[in-house]
Design an enzyme around this catalytic site. Structure first.
Site, PDB file in Angstrom:
ATOM      1  CE  LYS A 163      -2.671  -2.838   3.244  1.00  0.00           C
ATOM      2  NZ  LYS A 163      -3.590  -2.528   4.915  1.00  0.00           N
ATOM      3  CG  ASP A 222      14.803  -1.563   4.190  1.00  0.00           C
ATOM      4  OD1 ASP A 222      15.991  -1.108   4.298  1.00  0.00           O
ATOM      5  OD2 ASP A 222      14.030  -1.806   5.095  1.00  0.00           O
TER       6      ASP A 222
HETATM    7  P1  IMP Z   1      12.606  -4.919   1.016  1.00  0.00           P
HETATM    8  O1  IMP Z   1      11.893  -5.497   0.847  1.00  0.00           O
HETATM    9  O2  IMP Z   1      13.286  -4.539   2.413  1.00  0.00           O
HETATM   10  O3  IMP Z   1      13.597  -3.343   0.231  1.00  0.00           O
HETATM   11  O4  IMP Z   1      11.654  -3.454   1.611  1.00  0.00           O
HETATM   12  C1  IMP Z   1      11.073  -2.617   1.487  1.00  0.00           C
HETATM   13  C2  IMP Z   1       9.685  -2.301   1.817  1.00  0.00           C
HETATM   14  O5  IMP Z   1       9.838  -2.536   2.570  1.00  0.00           O
HETATM   15  C3  IMP Z   1       9.235  -1.189   1.154  1.00  0.00           C
HETATM   16  O6  IMP Z   1       7.909  -1.126   0.315  1.00  0.00           O
HETATM   17  C4  IMP Z   1       8.409  -0.311   2.629  1.00  0.00           C
HETATM   18  O7  IMP Z   1       6.641  -1.238   2.323  1.00  0.00           O
HETATM   19  C5  IMP Z   1       8.940  -1.414   3.690  1.00  0.00           C
HETATM   20  N1  IMP Z   1      10.142  -0.111   4.338  1.00  0.00           N
HETATM   21  C6  IMP Z   1      11.084   0.089   4.314  1.00  0.00           C
HETATM   22  N2  IMP Z   1      11.744  -0.027   4.955  1.00  0.00           N
HETATM   23  C7  IMP Z   1      10.820   0.875   4.802  1.00  0.00           C
HETATM   24  C8  IMP Z   1      10.756   2.971   6.387  1.00  0.00           C
HETATM   25  O8  IMP Z   1      11.832   3.152   6.479  1.00  0.00           O
HETATM   26  N3  IMP Z   1       9.475   3.265   6.743  1.00  0.00           N
HETATM   27  C9  IMP Z   1       8.382   2.246   6.354  1.00  0.00           C
HETATM   28  N4  IMP Z   1       7.988   1.165   5.147  1.00  0.00           N
HETATM   29  C10 IMP Z   1       9.355   0.685   5.033  1.00  0.00           C
END
Ligand code: IMP
Ligand code: MG
Length: 178
Positions: free
Chosen positions: A42, A102
């Site tokens: 979302k 992230d």
């Molecule tokens: P990844 O798979 O670790 O790259 O995570 C990506 C997803 O994690 C993003 O689309 C966000 O929904 C969530 N996310 C990562 N870091 C944050 C943050 O600092 N605040 C809120 N959501 C985050």
């Protein structure tokens, strides 16, 4: 400012300028191409809504839901597609809209999924990037802002499904989740 926010890192004004500049780059690159803008729900809803109204081209939109986070602030690393596209990806140019990259696990999985479903091209526009936390090599094609390694909320980004409505992006107080 919300009581759970430590400090604002992207103000409403700053966000508006970032979105305008990303829209301009996308407009230039996708001019004359039929593409699908795919929002990852979302977190991308606010960013995507603002971005799409500023791109003066013809394009379709769709959404996907992928999950890797539970209730916490760390990615589990295991990604699942909860909702797939409703338009076929086959032979389409796809622009994924993401709130923040992230570890890169989510996008990596979603990109591979779209490519294996026959997408002609897959690019990524992200509002925020935390490159220091990357676990898989992934460089977004368009990036609004590079963020320090802090947990941020607002403008679509949540903690435990809250704070998505804040009109700015701020660092969440550690006391909220520690
Ligand atoms: P990844 O798979 O670790 O790259 O995570 C990506 C997803 O994690 C993003 O689309 C966000 O929904 C969530 N996310 C990562 N870091 C944050 C943050 O600092 N605040 C809120 N959501 C985050
Ligand atoms: Mg997300």
């Amino acid at each position: 400012m919300h009581k759970d926010v430590e400090r604002v890192i992207l103000s409403e004004e700053k966000l508006e300028n970032i979105v305008k500049s990303l829209a301009k780059q996308i407009e230039k690159d996708y001019n004359g191409r039929e593409f699908i803008m795919v929002g990852l729900l979302k977190g991308s809803i606010v960013f995507m809504a603002e971005l799409m109204t500023k791109i003066n081209l013809d394009f379709r939109i769709d959404f996907m839901v992928a999950s890797s986070y539970g209730g916490g602030t760390e990615s589990s690393g295991k990604v699942k597609i909860i909702k797939d596209l409703s338009i076929s990806a086959k032979d389409k140019d796809i622009l994924i809209v993401e709130d923040i990259v992230d570890s890169g696990n989510t996008l990596n999985f979603v990109i591979n999924h779209l490519v294996s479903n026959g997408a002609a091209s897959v690019k990524v526009v992200t509002l925020c990037d935390k490159p220091d936390r990357r676990k898989v090599p992934l460089v977004p094609d368009y990036c609004g802002a590079v963020i320090p390694d802090e947990f941020i909320v607002g403008y679509g980004l949540d903690y435990d499904e809250k704070y998505r409505n804040l009109p700015y992006i701020g660092i969440l107080k550690r006391s909220v989740y520690e």
